[in-house]
Design a protein around this motif. Structure first.
Motif, PDB file in Angstrom:
ATOM      1  N   VAL A  81       0.753  -1.248  -0.074  1.00  0.00           N
ATOM      2  CA  VAL A  81       0.078   0.115   0.060  1.00  0.00           C
ATOM      3  C   VAL A  81       0.817   1.199  -0.142  1.00  0.00           C
ATOM      4  CG1 VAL A  81      -1.703   1.426   1.299  1.00  0.00           C
ATOM      5  CG2 VAL A  81      -2.028  -1.174   0.991  1.00  0.00           C
ATOM      6  N   LEU A  82       1.905   1.060   1.010  1.00  0.00           N
ATOM      7  CA  LEU A  82       2.899   2.505   0.810  1.00  0.00           C
ATOM      8  C   LEU A  82       3.690   2.761  -0.473  1.00  0.00           C
ATOM      9  CD1 LEU A  82       4.152   2.310   4.490  1.00  0.00           C
ATOM     10  CD2 LEU A  82       2.516   4.072   3.647  1.00  0.00           C
ATOM     11  N   ALA A  83       3.768   1.438  -1.032  1.00  0.00           N
ATOM     12  CA  ALA A  83       4.514   1.724  -2.298  1.00  0.00           C
ATOM     13  C   ALA A  83       3.708   2.153  -3.498  1.00  0.00           C
ATOM     14  CB  ALA A  83       5.093   0.146  -2.801  1.00  0.00           C
ATOM     15  N   THR A  84       2.390   2.131  -3.445  1.00  0.00           N
ATOM     16  CA  THR A  84       1.508   2.475  -4.295  1.00  0.00           C
ATOM     17  C   THR A  84       1.400   4.057  -4.181  1.00  0.00           C
ATOM     18  OG1 THR A  84      -0.502   2.092  -2.960  1.00  0.00           O
ATOM     19  CG2 THR A  84      -0.023   0.386  -4.548  1.00  0.00           C
ATOM     20  N   MET A  85       1.676   4.645  -3.056  1.00  0.00           N
ATOM     21  CA  MET A  85       1.713   5.858  -2.510  1.00  0.00           C
ATOM     22  C   MET A  85       3.166   6.421  -2.776  1.00  0.00           C
ATOM     23  SD  MET A  85      -0.817   6.063   0.615  1.00  0.00           S
ATOM     24  CE  MET A  85       0.146   5.294   1.730  1.00  0.00           C
ATOM     25  N   GLY A  86       4.081   5.876  -2.966  1.00  0.00           N
ATOM     26  CA  GLY A  86       5.474   6.299  -3.419  1.00  0.00           C
ATOM     27  C   GLY A  86       6.366   6.331  -2.219  1.00  0.00           C
ATOM     28  N   VAL A  87       5.807   5.568  -1.145  1.00  0.00           N
ATOM     29  CA  VAL A  87       6.652   5.514  -0.046  1.00  0.00           C
ATOM     30  C   VAL A  87       7.377   4.094   0.225  1.00  0.00           C
ATOM     31  CG1 VAL A  87       6.687   5.768   2.689  1.00  0.00           C
ATOM     32  CG2 VAL A  87       5.160   7.020   1.225  1.00  0.00           C
ATOM     33  N   ASP A  88       8.924   4.269   0.668  1.00  0.00           N
ATOM     34  CA  ASP A  88       9.642   2.927   0.433  1.00  0.00           C
ATOM     35  C   ASP A  88       9.320   2.603   1.893  1.00  0.00           C
ATOM     36  OD1 ASP A  88      12.915   2.055   0.041  1.00  0.00           O
ATOM     37  OD2 ASP A  88      11.313   1.204   0.015  1.00  0.00           O
ATOM     38  N   TYR A  89       8.856   1.548   2.207  1.00  0.00           N
ATOM     39  CA  TYR A  89       8.691   1.080   3.665  1.00  0.00           C
ATOM     40  C   TYR A  89       9.416  -0.098   4.057  1.00  0.00           C
ATOM     41  CZ  TYR A  89       6.365  -1.215   7.666  1.00  0.00           C
ATOM     42  OH  TYR A  89       6.182  -1.661   8.780  1.00  0.00           O
TER      43      TYR A  89
END
Length: 110
Positions: A81-89
Motif C-alpha cells: 500500500v505504501l509503495a502505491t503511494m510512493g513511500v519506501d517502507y
C-alpha cells in the motif's frame, strides 16, 4: 356473585386445611425415600483429562507460527500500500534476501 366468592373461599380453606404432609415435613420424609441424587465425586480420583505438557507446547507453537505468518502478511500488505503511494517502507522477515539497512535512506532511520 356472592355464591361464587363463597364457594371459592370454601375451596381455598379446604385445600389449606387438608392434612397431606408437605414435602419438607418429617411425615412426608419418613414415607418417601430420599431421591437418589448425584453422588459427590472427588475430582482427584479421576485421571487427568486435559492436554499434557507436550500437547500444550505443540498447540502454543502452532499458534505462534500462525500469528507470525499473519504478521508477515500484514507487513507485506502495508509495504504494498505504501509503495502505491510512493513511500519506501523497509520491512524484513526471517529469510529475507536483503536486510533493512539496505532500504535506509539519508533522511530516515531504520
Amino acid at each position: 356473585m356472592r355464591d361464587r366468592i363463597a364457594r371459592t373461599l370454601a375451596w381455598v380453606l379446604s385445600v389449606l386445611a387438608s392434612h397431606r404432609p408437605g414435602r419438607h415435613t418429617a411425615k412426608h420424609l419418613s414415607t418417601h425415600p430420599a431421591p437418589a441424587g448425584p453422588v459427590s465425586v472427588n475430582p482427584w480420583s479421576r485421571p487427568w483429562t486435559s492436554p499434557t505438557k507436550d500437547e500444550a507446547q505443540a498447540l502454543f507453537r502452532r499458534q505462534a507460527e500462525t500469528t507470525l505468518e499473519l504478521h508477515v502478511i500484514r507487513e507485506r500488505r502495508r509495504a504494498a500500500v505504501l509503495a502505491t503511494m510512493g513511500v519506501d517502507y523497509p520491512y524484513t522477515y526471517e529469510g529475507a534476501p536483503f536486510p533493512v539497512s539496505v532500504f535506509a535512506t539519508e533522511g530516515s532511520a531504520a
